[in-house]
Design a protein around this motif. Structure first.
Motif, PDB file in Angstrom:
ATOM      1  N   SER A  14      30.451  26.151  31.291  1.00 58.20           N
ATOM      2  CA  SER A  14      31.329  25.018  31.569  1.00 58.20           C
ATOM      3  C   SER A  14      30.537  23.842  32.122  1.00 58.20           C
ATOM      4  O   SER A  14      29.518  24.014  32.776  1.00 58.20           O
ATOM      5  CB  SER A  14      32.447  25.428  32.531  1.00 58.20           C
ATOM      6  N   GLU A  16      30.985  19.718  33.884  1.00 60.31           N
ATOM      7  CA  GLU A  16      31.888  18.790  34.557  1.00 60.31           C
ATOM      8  C   GLU A  16      32.463  17.844  33.503  1.00 60.31           C
ATOM      9  O   GLU A  16      31.880  17.650  32.450  1.00 60.31           O
ATOM     10  CB  GLU A  16      31.102  17.982  35.587  1.00 60.31           C
ATOM     11  N   ALA A  19      39.043  17.043  30.296  1.00 59.97           N
ATOM     12  CA  ALA A  19      39.519  17.750  29.102  1.00 59.97           C
ATOM     13  C   ALA A  19      39.718  16.741  27.978  1.00 59.97           C
ATOM     14  O   ALA A  19      39.874  15.535  28.230  1.00 59.97           O
ATOM     15  CB  ALA A  19      40.834  18.449  29.409  1.00 59.97           C
ATOM     16  N   GLU A  50      34.764  13.689  26.032  1.00 59.95           N
ATOM     17  CA  GLU A  50      33.616  13.206  26.798  1.00 59.95           C
ATOM     18  C   GLU A  50      32.438  12.933  25.854  1.00 59.95           C
ATOM     19  O   GLU A  50      32.335  13.529  24.782  1.00 59.95           O
ATOM     20  CB  GLU A  50      33.201  14.237  27.847  1.00 59.95           C
ATOM     21  N   VAL A  88      40.180  22.518  22.012  1.00 57.50           N
ATOM     22  CA  VAL A  88      39.211  22.990  22.998  1.00 57.50           C
ATOM     23  C   VAL A  88      37.864  22.363  22.647  1.00 57.50           C
ATOM     24  O   VAL A  88      37.423  22.451  21.500  1.00 57.50           O
ATOM     25  CB  VAL A  88      39.097  24.534  22.983  1.00 57.50           C
ATOM     26  N   ASP A  89      37.232  21.724  23.637  1.00 58.72           N
ATOM     27  CA  ASP A  89      35.925  21.140  23.347  1.00 58.72           C
ATOM     28  C   ASP A  89      34.826  22.182  23.507  1.00 58.72           C
ATOM     29  O   ASP A  89      35.084  23.317  23.921  1.00 58.72           O
ATOM     30  CB  ASP A  89      35.668  19.871  24.170  1.00 58.72           C
ATOM     31  N   ARG A  93      36.875  22.990  27.784  1.00 55.88           N
ATOM     32  CA  ARG A  93      37.996  22.232  28.329  1.00 55.88           C
ATOM     33  C   ARG A  93      39.053  22.078  27.248  1.00 55.88           C
ATOM     34  O   ARG A  93      38.721  21.926  26.075  1.00 55.88           O
ATOM     35  CB  ARG A  93      37.501  20.875  28.819  1.00 55.88           C
ATOM     36  N   SER A  94      40.331  22.104  27.635  1.00 57.00           N
ATOM     37  CA  SER A  94      41.376  22.115  26.606  1.00 57.00           C
ATOM     38  C   SER A  94      42.565  21.233  26.961  1.00 57.00           C
ATOM     39  O   SER A  94      42.768  20.856  28.108  1.00 57.00           O
ATOM     40  CB  SER A  94      41.858  23.546  26.365  1.00 57.00           C
TER      41      SER A  94
END
Length: 104
Positions: A14, A16, A19, A50, A88-89, A93-94
């Motif tokens: 994961s 920072e 999402a 991002e 979901v990336d 993150r989703s």
């Protein structure tokens, strides 16, 4: 959603950041069949992400429906009914949204 992280992997995988932001379809949108054949609607799935994200993974419910490069729309077909789509990336993150496909 994707499967759970393997033990010990979540921290390493994961990053920072925010999402994905789903921009299409908007929550509660309605589409009509006929745009992807007589019993389906064509829906462009789109999300902002991002700057470090390279790939977005798309799901309808728990079913994987495909992947797209970040910043690109993912063309999908949906039959009549209510649908819940998740993105979901590549950092895990989703976000999710829901919409409906109607027969005219």
């Amino acid at each position: 959603p994707p499967p759970p992280w393997m033990p010990g992997c979540a921290q390493a995988a994961s990053r920072e950041g925010a999402a994905p932001l789903l921009t299409s379809p908007e929550p509660g949108s309605r589409y009509f069949t006929g745009t992807a054949g007589p019993n389906a609607a064509a829906v462009a799935l789109e999300a902002g992400a991002e700057a470090d994200v390279r790939v977005l993974y798309w799901y309808e419910g728990s079913r994987f429906i495909g992947a797209s490069p970040a910043g690109s729309a993912f063309p999908a077909r949906f039959p009549a009914g209510r649908h819940r789509v998740s993105v979901v990336d590549d950092a895990g993150r989703s976000a999710q949204t829901h919409f409906e496909v109607l027969k005219p």
